[in-house]
Design an enzyme around this catalytic site. Structure first.
Site, PDB file in Angstrom:
ATOM      1  N   GLY A 184       0.786  -1.239   0.000  1.00 27.09           N
ATOM      2  CA  GLY A 184       0.000   0.000   0.000  1.00 27.09           C
ATOM      3  C   GLY A 184       0.812   1.280   0.000  1.00 27.09           C
ATOM      4  CG  ASN A 206       1.858   3.166  -5.738  1.00 27.26           C
ATOM      5  OD1 ASN A 206       2.251   4.173  -6.312  1.00 27.26           O
ATOM      6  ND2 ASN A 206       2.501   2.016  -5.807  1.00 27.26           N
ATOM      7  CG  MET A 255      -1.721  -8.818  -6.194  1.00 26.10           C
ATOM      8  SD  MET A 255      -0.749  -8.071  -7.509  1.00 26.10           S
ATOM      9  CE  MET A 255       0.017  -9.533  -8.179  1.00 26.10           C
ATOM     10  CG  HIS A 287       2.548  -2.102 -15.272  1.00 24.27           C
ATOM     11  ND1 HIS A 287       2.187  -3.353 -14.823  1.00 24.27           N
ATOM     12  CD2 HIS A 287       3.595  -2.290 -16.112  1.00 24.27           C
ATOM     13  CE1 HIS A 287       2.981  -4.257 -15.364  1.00 24.27           C
ATOM     14  NE2 HIS A 287       3.844  -3.645 -16.155  1.00 24.27           N
ATOM     15  CG  ASP A 320      -0.610  -4.277 -16.749  1.00 22.61           C
ATOM     16  OD1 ASP A 320      -1.363  -3.724 -15.928  1.00 22.61           O
ATOM     17  OD2 ASP A 320       0.093  -5.253 -16.459  1.00 22.61           O
ATOM     18  CD  GLN A 336       6.810   0.422  -4.570  1.00 25.39           C
ATOM     19  OE1 GLN A 336       7.069   0.640  -3.396  1.00 25.39           O
ATOM     20  NE2 GLN A 336       5.682  -0.144  -4.964  1.00 25.39           N
TER      21      GLN A 336
END
Ligand code: GRF
Length: 221
Positions: free
Chosen positions: A15, A17, A93, A112, A148, A174
């Site tokens: 988490g 993001n 997921m 992504h 994606d 990230q």
């Protein structure tokens, strides 16, 4: 800011993001707020992050739903209950069916960890390293029926350095994810993007998108 757009975040893992979205929405002028965090994984750190920020959480453990339809019924019900207008997939997921896409047309974003269309699907960072690319990065895109494959809103690039392993490259990527996901949500919430075929275009002054894309860390004027 009068009316902020309610976003629902779907997350299965750590988490970070989600955290970036929570942190961004702490700013008075941020046009969106996280209304609910939904996870399919009881152990997801994302759920704890939401609780710490006093955001409602929902656990939809797929085990409790024998069919995808039943799982998605529950999902859609919760999203409606929280009046979610924009869905953000932040390490979720599970693949969403066309039914969910239809319920949120052009209102689902995904992050992504690769420069799409290269390396879609699982283990994107591993794929990039194995391929030997010298630049990788991350992509925020609208979700369509493929994996994606949806229209790209914004991307950020990072170098692949000699000696990188999956963890070091993922960490570099990230950092950029945490910058561009809140930015893309801002643009969408402010109604600044539209679709021309599969190409995302920016409304507003000519040249604004160029400027924003050259330097996506900067706020739009
Ligand atoms: C991110 O790397 C994102 O690109 C991918 O899943 C990961 C989620 O990480 N879709 P976190 O749970 O937000 O830390």
């Amino acid at each position: 800011m009068s009316q902020r757009l309610s976003i629902g975040v779907l997350a299965s893992g750590s988490g970070t993001n989600l955290q970036a979205l929570i942190d961004a929405s702490a700013a008075d002028d941020y046009p969106a707020k996280v209304a609910v965090v939904i996870s399919n994984n009881a152990a997801a750190r994302a759920l704890q992050r939401a609780e710490q920020a006093r955001i409602s959480t929902v656990l939809l453990d797929a085990v409790g739903f024998p069919t995808r339809d039943q799982f998605e019924n529950a999902l859609l019900e919760r999203l409606e209950a929280f009046q979610v207008k924009l869905l953000c997939l932040a390490g979720f997921m599970r693949i969403l069916s066309p039914r969910v896409l239809k319920a949120f047309p052009g209102q689902i974003l995904n992050i992504h960890p690769a420069l799409l269309p290269s390396f879609p699907g699982l283990h994107a960072t591993r794929q990039a390293l194995a391929h030997g690319v010298k630049i990788s990065g991350c992509t925020v895109h609208f979700v369509d029926a493929g994996t994606d494959t949806g229209p790209i809103i914004v991307q950020a690039a990072v170098p692949v350095l000699p000696g990188d392993d999956e963890a070091s490259l993922a960490a570099r990527i990230q950092k950029e994810e945490h910058r561009i996901f809140p930015l893309a949500v801002r643009w969408v919430a402010e109604g600044l993007v539209s679709l021309q075929g599969r190409v995302v275009q920016f409304r507003g002054e000519p040249g604004m998108s160029d400027q924003a894309l050259r330097n996506p860390g900067r706020r739009l004027p």
